[in-house]
Design a protein around this motif. Sequence first.
Motif, mmCIF file in Angstrom:
data_model
loop_
_atom_site.group_PDB
_atom_site.id
_atom_site.type_symbol
_atom_site.label_atom_id
_atom_site.label_comp_id
_atom_site.label_asym_id
_atom_site.label_seq_id
_atom_site.Cartn_x
_atom_site.Cartn_y
_atom_site.Cartn_z
ATOM 1 N N ALA A 119 0.827 -1.212 0.000
ATOM 2 C CA ALA A 119 0.000 0.000 0.000
ATOM 3 C C ALA A 119 0.854 1.252 0.000
ATOM 4 O O ALA A 119 1.964 1.265 0.525
ATOM 5 N N GLN A 120 0.325 2.275 -0.636
ATOM 6 C CA GLN A 120 1.025 3.557 -0.641
ATOM 7 C C GLN A 120 0.028 4.654 -0.311
ATOM 8 O O GLN A 120 -1.180 4.470 -0.425
ATOM 9 N N GLY A 121 0.555 5.807 0.109
ATOM 10 C CA GLY A 121 -0.301 6.969 0.336
ATOM 11 C C GLY A 121 -1.318 6.745 1.438
ATOM 12 O O GLY A 121 -1.007 6.165 2.478
ATOM 13 N N TRP A 122 -2.571 7.162 1.172
ATOM 14 C CA TRP A 122 -3.587 7.135 2.236
ATOM 15 C C TRP A 122 -3.907 5.714 2.687
ATOM 16 O O TRP A 122 -4.164 5.466 3.853
ATOM 17 N N LEU A 123 -3.848 4.754 1.772
ATOM 18 C CA LEU A 123 -4.170 3.376 2.122
ATOM 19 C C LEU A 123 -3.144 2.846 3.125
ATOM 20 O O LEU A 123 -3.495 2.178 4.100
ATOM 21 N N ASP A 124 -1.885 3.190 2.875
ATOM 22 C CA ASP A 124 -0.807 2.795 3.772
ATOM 23 C C ASP A 124 -1.059 3.372 5.166
ATOM 24 O O ASP A 124 -1.001 2.665 6.170
ATOM 25 N N ASP A 125 -1.389 4.686 5.204
ATOM 26 C CA ASP A 125 -1.644 5.348 6.484
ATOM 27 C C ASP A 125 -2.823 4.705 7.210
ATOM 28 O O ASP A 125 -2.761 4.441 8.410
ATOM 29 N N THR A 126 -3.905 4.437 6.462
ATOM 30 C CA THR A 126 -5.102 3.864 7.069
ATOM 31 C C THR A 126 -4.816 2.491 7.655
ATOM 32 O O THR A 126 -5.176 2.191 8.797
ATOM 33 N N LEU A 127 -4.148 1.645 6.870
ATOM 34 C CA LEU A 127 -3.841 0.295 7.337
ATOM 35 C C LEU A 127 -2.948 0.333 8.577
ATOM 36 O O LEU A 127 -3.175 -0.390 9.538
ATOM 37 N N SER A 128 -1.926 1.216 8.539
ATOM 38 C CA SER A 128 -1.023 1.320 9.688
ATOM 39 C C SER A 128 -1.794 1.735 10.936
ATOM 40 O O SER A 128 -1.611 1.159 12.013
ATOM 41 N N ALA A 129 -2.679 2.733 10.780
ATOM 42 C CA ALA A 129 -3.458 3.213 11.923
ATOM 43 C C ALA A 129 -4.344 2.089 12.452
ATOM 44 O O ALA A 129 -4.433 1.863 13.667
ATOM 45 N N PHE A 130 -4.978 1.349 11.536
ATOM 46 C CA PHE A 130 -5.860 0.251 11.931
ATOM 47 C C PHE A 130 -5.079 -0.799 12.742
ATOM 48 O O PHE A 130 -5.532 -1.254 13.796
ATOM 49 N N LEU A 131 -3.885 -1.153 12.250
ATOM 50 C CA LEU A 131 -3.072 -2.151 12.948
ATOM 51 C C LEU A 131 -2.640 -1.633 14.320
ATOM 52 O O LEU A 131 -2.648 -2.380 15.299
ATOM 53 N N ASP A 132 -2.288 -0.360 14.390
ATOM 54 C CA ASP A 132 -1.866 0.216 15.670
ATOM 55 C C ASP A 132 -2.992 0.129 16.687
ATOM 56 O O ASP A 132 -2.774 -0.232 17.845
ATOM 57 N N ILE A 133 -4.216 0.465 16.243
ATOM 58 C CA ILE A 133 -5.364 0.415 17.154
ATOM 59 C C ILE A 133 -5.607 -1.022 17.600
ATOM 60 O O ILE A 133 -5.801 -1.297 18.784
ATOM 61 N N LEU A 134 -5.536 -1.933 16.664
ATOM 62 C CA LEU A 134 -5.784 -3.339 16.981
ATOM 63 C C LEU A 134 -4.754 -3.866 17.973
ATOM 64 O O LEU A 134 -5.087 -4.643 18.876
ATOM 65 N N ILE A 135 -3.513 -3.432 17.819
ATOM 66 C CA ILE A 135 -2.472 -3.886 18.739
ATOM 67 C C ILE A 135 -2.697 -3.309 20.129
ATOM 68 O O ILE A 135 -2.527 -3.983 21.146
ATOM 69 N N ALA A 136 -3.121 -2.039 20.184
ATOM 70 C CA ALA A 136 -3.307 -1.376 21.472
ATOM 71 C C ALA A 136 -4.585 -1.851 22.166
ATOM 72 O O ALA A 136 -4.712 -1.779 23.380
ATOM 73 N N PHE A 137 -5.564 -2.365 21.401
ATOM 74 C CA PHE A 137 -6.855 -2.765 21.953
ATOM 75 C C PHE A 137 -6.682 -3.969 22.875
ATOM 76 O O PHE A 137 -6.113 -4.984 22.478
ATOM 77 N N PRO A 138 -7.165 -3.889 24.147
ATOM 78 C CA PRO A 138 -6.949 -5.010 25.074
ATOM 79 C C PRO A 138 -7.686 -6.271 24.598
ATOM 80 O O PRO A 138 -8.862 -6.200 24.229
ATOM 81 N N THR A 139 -6.976 -7.393 24.612
ATOM 82 C CA THR A 139 -7.561 -8.656 24.176
ATOM 83 C C THR A 139 -8.792 -8.992 25.022
ATOM 84 O O THR A 139 -9.786 -9.507 24.524
#
Lengths: 266, 284, 266
Positions: free
Chosen positions: B107-127
């Motif tokens: 992914a490049q551009g906005w898609l890259d940013d969106t995916l990264s943000a999504f993964l960051d949230i998922l990682i931070a979200f308590p299991t």
Amino acid sequence: MTPVLETRALETTTPVLELDDVALSYRGSAAPVVRDVSLTVRAGHSLALVGESGAGKTTLLRLLLGLARPTAGTVRFDGEPLALRDREQMRRFRRGVQCVFQDPYSSLDPRRRVGAIVAEPLRSLGIADRRTAAPKVAEALERVGLPADAARRYPHEFSGGQRQRIAIARATVCEPRVLLADEPVSALDVTTRVKIVDLLAELKQERGLTLVMVSHDLSVVASLCERTAVLERGGVVEQGDTARVLGDPAHPYTRRLVDSVPRLPG
Amino acid sequence: MKRRTSPADRANRPNRSYTLIAGCVLAGLIALLALVSLVWLPYAADDTSGGRLTGPAADHLLGTDKLGRDLFTQAMTGSRIAVEAGLGSVLVAAAIGVTLGVLSAFAQGWLDDTLSAFLDILIAFPTLLLAMLIVAARSATLGSAVLAIGLAQSAVVARLVRILVKRVLAQDYITAARTSGTSWPRIVAGHVLPNIWPTLVVNLALQFGLAVLAEAGLSYLGLGAPPPNASWGRMLQEAQATFTTAPAGALAPGILLVLLVIGVNLVADGLRDTLDPATRRRRA
Amino acid sequence: MTLLDIRGLTVRTADGRTLVDDLSLTLGPGERLGVIGESGSGKSLTTLAVLGLLPEGMTATGSVELAGTQIVGATEKRLTTVRGRDAAIVFQEPLTALDPLMRVGRQLAEPLRGKRRLTGGALKRAVAEALEQVRLPEPDRIARAFPHEISGGQRQRVALAMALACEPKLLIADEPTTALDVSVQAEMLALIDTLVREREMAVLFVSHDLAVVAKVTDRALVMKDGRAVEEGTVERLVRAPREEYTKALVTSARRLESALDLRSAP
């Protein structure tokens, strides 16, 4: 052949590859990496792109390989503008223009056998299937001076020079007309370097291959290329017959390059 | 001049890793218990015929719990649930993680940013919170727990895959494949995945161990497999009150849990050594 | 009196492969010696052994005496006093030799503070002087820069300044110009030559390139597969090589260079 005749011959053939006022700038950076470059590659007239780091050699090569799109100007293949989305043209282009890289360690997939590596252009371009590829692969390996059983082995079993031979076999297996080479010998030892230069000269001679070589090594350039273009900071400062450009440089930068080459005593 | 790992060194190295063997033995024992539990159990899961809180004896190898159920039977079903939880979570994590990781590497551009943000949230979200949400939406089953754990882990896997894929994409053999006319899907299948595979497998083995622990945690809190199927986490929870008088009820699942996690980690270490040696020899 | 006396140096890997085999060489104060070899010749390991810097798992046997100190088997504490003061080294790739997270000035200040016990204003002046010595323009700007913010040639000059900071008696240069552009290489070689002459330092210059070695040293040792093949003046080695391997090396180098001669005839 007199210079006049040679010039006429040059003008009558359609160039295989042509860069017409090409420029490329990357997103977000003001200065273009390559600017106003016009070059022609004609069959039988190997071209060297000479320059130092930051001169834009690698970018030019990516443009010539159809891996990057110029931000201005046109890249032409057999006289037609290269359209990266035109599958049919790109297939013809890939078949006609192949590439050898500088680092023989990173240019071969470590997890594939040599046979599969060399067969890749044949398979991907739909020239041969698994069965019909084998004899062509064997022939290509033999041509570059590797034993037939090389196909069954993995890249790590070979030395740097042998790996570069494998890369050359891959690039020549589909009988291309132009071979782009990015510093093809600079990662090799001196004795190996001579052998690979000899191999490339032989392929030029016997298979009518036209080389487009990016290099900073003037002796290699002089050994292999009829024509030379000198690049400095993204632009061509001088181009012409290699003997003239390197023997009697017109531009001070070319002169400085030529004078900087360390020579053996005596 | 250049330092490279030569796979030749790998090939020539004596092909036995004691860590790998030890890990396989440990994890294999638990897996065997789990397999046997599918076809044979000493007692039925809801058989309360034994005395309450008896110590280990011939007819009840590990004794019984406060309701008179056989602890060895529970430990066996627990093994099955643990292995299922580990495998299931890793499968979910691998399927989602590899897909997202490969996509975000390209992914490049906005898609890259969106995916990264999504993964960051998922990682931070308590299991735990994720599990509670899923249990609320579905019900407290092993499947819910596995889904929650797998989802949480998929973010970790995706981030790793993203980095690995980017590293492979920077290699010249990818450019060579492109100039050979190979399409992107075939480049991913033929060059990228085989080259990230060793590191990925090691990581997935580690995730398996973590998933087993997470499932035990969730079922301790009542968010895992429902009764009468005993999972290790619930065995621990039920034995907690009587730990001082009848320690076997807590010790058995505890020890099995430790053995399985250690075993899987040893397997991961062993795989790392055989597939992707960290001790790399230098070319002189 | 000898500054560096290597006798019967053998370097082995943990699994028993011999990488340097029974190597002996001597170097007096102010003398220069080139070490020529291709990849795998053991030339770089030899230089590392001189400073007790062999990679983990490799063991050295034999004797390496540097300014009266026995390096083989010496404790790390002992080696620390030798490094920098008696001998310092410049590597091929300056980017890996410099700490990427530390400004150039601070990196350069470290050896100056440690070995010359300078502080405050005196230290700052010494850093500026050191950068001026290696002919770096705008020493103040360079001192404030991080390694990635300056060019490859500039980085190698900084690495040279660091090596010279404690005025060692011996400078070891391991392929110091291989990663540099040709025109930058010529300047760098001239700089090393001048600085070493001014300080009357001894040099151990390692390279795969005969012509480059010839620019800095008069005497050279040819290595192959961990062994010394031939030693003599560079001129003699080039004009009348005695051993097969040296002959092959010289022939290869000449072959490439001759391409340049033919073409440059006016």
